[in-house]
Design a protein around this motif. Structure first.
Motif, PDB file in Angstrom:
ATOM      1  N   ARG A  65       0.836  -1.200   0.000  1.00  0.00           N
ATOM      2  CA  ARG A  65       0.000   0.000   0.000  1.00  0.00           C
ATOM      3  C   ARG A  65       0.878   1.261   0.000  1.00  0.00           C
ATOM      4  NH1 ARG A  65      -5.054   0.618   1.694  1.00  0.00           N
ATOM      5  NH2 ARG A  65      -4.945  -1.468   2.617  1.00  0.00           N
ATOM      6  N   GLY A  86     -12.663   2.614  -2.764  1.00  0.00           N
ATOM      7  CA  GLY A  86     -12.254   1.213  -2.750  1.00  0.00           C
ATOM      8  C   GLY A  86     -10.812   1.070  -2.317  1.00  0.00           C
ATOM      9  N   ASP A  87     -10.260  -0.134  -2.497  1.00  0.00           N
ATOM     10  CA  ASP A  87      -8.891  -0.380  -2.053  1.00  0.00           C
ATOM     11  C   ASP A  87      -8.101  -1.140  -3.110  1.00  0.00           C
ATOM     12  OD1 ASP A  87      -6.849  -0.092  -0.168  1.00  0.00           O
ATOM     13  OD2 ASP A  87      -7.220  -2.080   0.691  1.00  0.00           O
ATOM     14  N   SER A  88      -8.383  -0.863  -4.373  1.00  0.00           N
ATOM     15  CA  SER A  88      -7.636  -1.484  -5.454  1.00  0.00           C
ATOM     16  C   SER A  88      -6.289  -0.793  -5.625  1.00  0.00           C
ATOM     17  CB  SER A  88      -8.426  -1.382  -6.756  1.00  0.00           C
ATOM     18  OG  SER A  88      -8.551  -0.023  -7.151  1.00  0.00           O
ATOM     19  N   ALA A  89      -5.447  -1.333  -6.499  1.00  0.00           N
ATOM     20  CA  ALA A  89      -4.173  -0.679  -6.805  1.00  0.00           C
ATOM     21  C   ALA A  89      -4.413   0.723  -7.334  1.00  0.00           C
ATOM     22  CB  ALA A  89      -3.388  -1.522  -7.808  1.00  0.00           C
ATOM     23  N   ASP A 133      -6.961   2.674  -6.608  1.00  0.00           N
ATOM     24  CA  ASP A 133      -7.362   3.511  -5.468  1.00  0.00           C
ATOM     25  C   ASP A 133      -6.147   3.973  -4.680  1.00  0.00           C
ATOM     26  OD1 ASP A 133     -10.258   3.482  -5.657  1.00  0.00           O
ATOM     27  OD2 ASP A 133     -10.175   1.383  -5.085  1.00  0.00           O
ATOM     28  N   ARG A 134      -5.205   3.090  -4.470  1.00  0.00           N
ATOM     29  CA  ARG A 134      -4.016   3.446  -3.688  1.00  0.00           C
ATOM     30  C   ARG A 134      -3.149   4.454  -4.441  1.00  0.00           C
ATOM     31  NH1 ARG A 134      -2.387  -2.579  -1.256  1.00  0.00           N
ATOM     32  NH2 ARG A 134      -4.387  -2.948  -0.215  1.00  0.00           N
ATOM     33  N   GLU A 171     -12.342   3.649   2.358  1.00  0.00           N
ATOM     34  CA  GLU A 171     -11.177   2.892   2.794  1.00  0.00           C
ATOM     35  C   GLU A 171     -10.064   3.865   3.179  1.00  0.00           C
ATOM     36  OE1 GLU A 171      -9.178  -0.476   3.820  1.00  0.00           O
ATOM     37  OE2 GLU A 171     -11.217  -0.414   2.990  1.00  0.00           O
TER      38      GLU A 171
END
Length: 341
Positions: free
Chosen positions: A57, A239-242, A244-245, A292
């Motif tokens: 992350r 969200g917490d996808s790549a 999103d990060r 998130e």
């Protein structure tokens, strides 16, 4: 001269500002390449801190910060960055492909770029002076413009949950010998081109209800007095996808540079987001399950007379960027008959 194509000096100058972005432990985990009008940003997997950042992350957030710094620097030099994020599913380490096109530079572009060399990760206690409502709105807008939300943590239950999550994360990390070895390797160095120098690390705040900062090696005592008056904010994504990060990193950069423009001190803080249990506590008890959490940002005013911090070191530009002399152009497929050569 082709005025529709940036020269190598301009591209390198923009990347030189981009790599001033903050990164976890100042690890600078990026790899830049360019050819003509196209620039590519990749991760440098050798700089993935696997004990601090087991799921990557912080790696993506750090690179997202550098990506936004680059777009700001490019705009200030007359080039708009058209960003294609995660353009190749077969190459997950390729985070962005950026096409540079001519751009009429505005005063705001120059002002934001001018904030890049001024910004510091300031871990000292801040003065007890509330943020102006106008400034809060501008900071939240800067995050929203990049697909994220910035929550100013104000309620007592939320503040208690955030500081408790930070304390728990710190305790779990201190009990992890592999984490301790990695942290010691990346901090307390004063003559290295990366890592957190002792002069930029601060001994942890220990007062009740204060956010405990990370225990870097050889940290010096905080020279400011009283309790910390920083506004605590949590930056979150839907969200917490790549993706999103990565976008969270871009939004964090926008928040930090906006804060610097407003003459506010700031510091990114990620330790409680690096562990599943404490990240869940922040998601559920600070954000009430909405979004998130990706990182915490301390924002505020330094006490009157506080000495400015020195800039943290950066790797030589030649180590992180290289022009690509490619007959088919950067990012374009290589003919099958030439693959493997």
């Amino acid at each position: 001269m082709d005025h529709t194509m940036p020269d190598a000096y301009t591209v390198r100058a923009a990347i030189a500002l981009a790599v001033r972005a903050p990164s976890v432990h100042n690890s600078q985990p990026w790899d830049w390449r360019f050819a003509g009008r196209t620039v590519e940003l990749r991760t440098d997997p050798r700089r993935h801190l696997r004990n601090t950042d087991p799921d990557g992350r912080d790696l993506l957030v750090s690179c997202g910060c550098a990506l936004h710094h680059f777009t700001v620097a490019a705009a200030a030099t007359g080039w708009a960055a058209q960003v294609h994020r995660l353009p190749d599913p077969a190459e997950p380490g390729l985070l962005a492909r950026i096409d540079l096109v001519p751009h009429d530079t505005r005063d705001g572009d120059i002002a934001l770029a001018a904030a890049i060399p001024r910004r510091r990760s300031d871990r000292r206690r801040f003065a007890h002076r509330p943020l102006l409502v106008r400034d809060e709105v501008l900071l939240q807008k800067s995050a929203a413009d990049h697909g994220a939300a910035l929550c100013v943590v104000a309620g007592a239950p939320q503040l208690s949950a955030l500081t408790s999550a930070a304390a728990e994360a710190g305790g779990l990390h201190r009990a992890d010998p592999d984490y301790a070895i990695e942290l010691a390797a990346w901090s307390g160095r004063n003559h290295a081109p990366d890592g957190v120098p002792a002069q930029n690390a601060i001994q942890s705040h220990t007062a009740v209800r204060e956010l405990r900062v990370r225990d870097f090696a050889d940290a010096r005592p905080d020279d400011t007095e009283g309790r910390d008056g920083a506004a605590l904010t949590v930056l979150s994504t839907a969200g917490d996808s790549a993706l999103d990060r990565l976008r969270a990193g871009e939004a964090a950069s926008a928040v930090l540079l906006t804060a610097t423009r407003l003459n506010l001190a700031s510091c990114v803080y990620t330790e409680p987001l690096e562990l599943t249990c404490t990240r869940g506590l922040i998601r559920d008890c600070v954000l009430d399950g909405h979004g998130e959490p990706q990182l915490v940002v301390r924002i505020g005013y330094l006490p009157e007379g506080a000495a400015p911090l020195p800039a943290t070191p950066r790797r030589p530009l030649g180590e992180v960027v290289r022009p690509v002399a490619h007959p088919y152009g950067i990012g374009l497929p290589i003919p099958a008959q030439l693959r493997g050569r």
